[in-house]
Design an enzyme around this catalytic site. Structure first.
Site, PDB file in Angstrom:
ATOM      1  N   ASN A 102      -2.192  -5.690   8.846  1.00  0.00           N
ATOM      2  CA  ASN A 102      -3.233  -5.386   9.832  1.00  0.00           C
ATOM      3  C   ASN A 102      -3.496  -6.563  10.764  1.00  0.00           C
ATOM      4  OD1 ASN A 102      -5.969  -6.780   8.901  1.00  0.00           O
ATOM      5  ND2 ASN A 102      -4.976  -6.060   7.052  1.00  0.00           N
TER       6      ASN A 102
ATOM      7  N   GLU B 285       0.833  -1.207   0.000  1.00  0.00           N
ATOM      8  CA  GLU B 285       0.000   0.000   0.000  1.00  0.00           C
ATOM      9  C   GLU B 285       0.864   1.252   0.000  1.00  0.00           C
ATOM     10  OE1 GLU B 285      -2.643   2.570   3.074  1.00  0.00           O
ATOM     11  OE2 GLU B 285      -3.062   0.416   3.108  1.00  0.00           O
TER      12      GLU B 285
ATOM     13  N   CYS C 254      -7.775   4.240   8.192  1.00  0.00           N
ATOM     14  CA  CYS C 254      -9.126   3.736   7.930  1.00  0.00           C
ATOM     15  C   CYS C 254      -9.872   3.533   9.251  1.00  0.00           C
ATOM     16  CB  CYS C 254      -9.040   2.420   7.160  1.00  0.00           C
ATOM     17  SG  CYS C 254     -10.633   1.633   6.858  1.00  0.00           S
TER      18      CYS C 254
ATOM     19  N   SER D  10       0.260 -10.467   6.717  1.00  0.00           N
ATOM     20  CA  SER D  10      -0.693  -9.364   6.639  1.00  0.00           C
ATOM     21  C   SER D  10      -0.394  -8.326   7.708  1.00  0.00           C
ATOM     22  CB  SER D  10      -2.124  -9.893   6.833  1.00  0.00           C
ATOM     23  OG  SER D  10      -3.021  -8.839   7.072  1.00  0.00           O
TER      24      SER D  10
END
Length: 288
Positions: A174, A81, A144, A172
């Site tokens: 998160n 990202e 977010c 991952s």
């Protein structure tokens, strides 16, 4: 990605790997501007699944760069990202992932954005350091809300349970943050990447079990872990002398003081859970 491969979908890391005219799906992390330029040149058919919150950051940093502003991204420089965001400001962004790294920034003015999945506390720590350095900042809090809410919920649940299961890919970002948050308040936290990681003996022993899942965790894994946990709990309940006495009218060999904390009510709850395999929390004593 293994499931996608089984369905005949090829995973690529560059538009150059796709034949002209091929349909290419862009994942939620997003890609840099160069990816789109190459895709257009190769006449690829794009299905853009970039998260809209990430797309907003792309627009913010692109406009900031065009207006001559120095972009700073708070996040992991190796995360796709962040790499995609940097690609929308000509890869000119300063990237920091800690207060210590922020202390090394030497700049008069900054346009600050954040990786959507970082901890809010980290973002605030970095901003505090930059502010103390006397740097003029234009800050866009691009974390977010769903990520923040998931992290808050994970912590609140972990504080109430004896066993915490964090489901997702160990790569991952998160999901790893959820695991770190849970470990701080629940020592009995387990990272579950697949059903084989489920600590069945621990599940059987604990009365209060919490489950948290990363944003990218497949629903199939969540269902599988929930169902397996339910079956383990059910087996433990059926083996419970006190429960057997309630079910079959057999005189219990345990005195009242020795009887375990379980009751026939737990058996009813288990059967209810069995009727709802999509449940997102598997507990003997449900935690809300």
């Amino acid at each position: 990605t293994d499931q996608l491969t089984e369905k005949g979908i090829q995973v690529i890391s560059s538009p150059d790997e796709a034949d002209p005219g091929t349909t290419v799906i862009i994942r939620s992390h997003g890609e840099g501007k160069a990816f789109y330029d190459k895709a257009e040149a190769r006449k690829l058919q794009l299905i853009d699944a970039t998260c809209p919150f990430v797309t907003r950051i792309h627009d913010l940093v692109h406009n900031a760069r065009e207006n001559g502003k120095q972009v700073l991204i708070v996040g992991d420089k190796n995360h796709p990202e962040v790499q995609g965001i940097n690609g929308w400001c000509e890869n000119s962004a300063i990237i920091v992932n800690s207060a210590e790294e922020a202390g090394n920034v030497n700049c008069d003015a900054l346009f600050v954005v954040a990786q959507t999945t970082i901890r809010r506390a980290l973002f605030e720590e970095v901003l505090e350091v930059l502010e103390k350095s006397g740097i003029d900042m234009e800050v866009k809090n691009t974390i977010c809300d769903a990520t923040s809410n998931r992290q808050k919920s994970c912590r609140e649940t972990a504080e109430k349970v004896e066993l915490m299961l964090v489901l997702g890919d160990k790569h991952s970002s998160n999901t790893k943050k959820l695991y770190e948050i849970s470990c701080k308040v629940c020592n009995n936290t387990h990272f579950i990447e697949n059903i084989n990681d489920l600590p069945l003996k621990q599940v059987e022993k604990c009365n209060r079990i919490g489950v948290a899942a990363g944003a990218s965790t497949p629903e199939s894994l969540i269902k599988e872990v929930n169902m397996q946990s339910i079956l383990v709990i059910l087996a433990a309940l059926l083996a419970d002398n006190f429960l057997l006495s309630k079910l079959f009218g057999v005189e219990s060999f345990l005195t009242a003081s020795e009887r375990p904390r379980h009751s026939a009510l737990y058996g009813c709850l288990v059967w209810v859970y069995l009727m709802i395999p999509c449940a997102f929390a598997t507990r003997r004593e449900r935690v809300t």
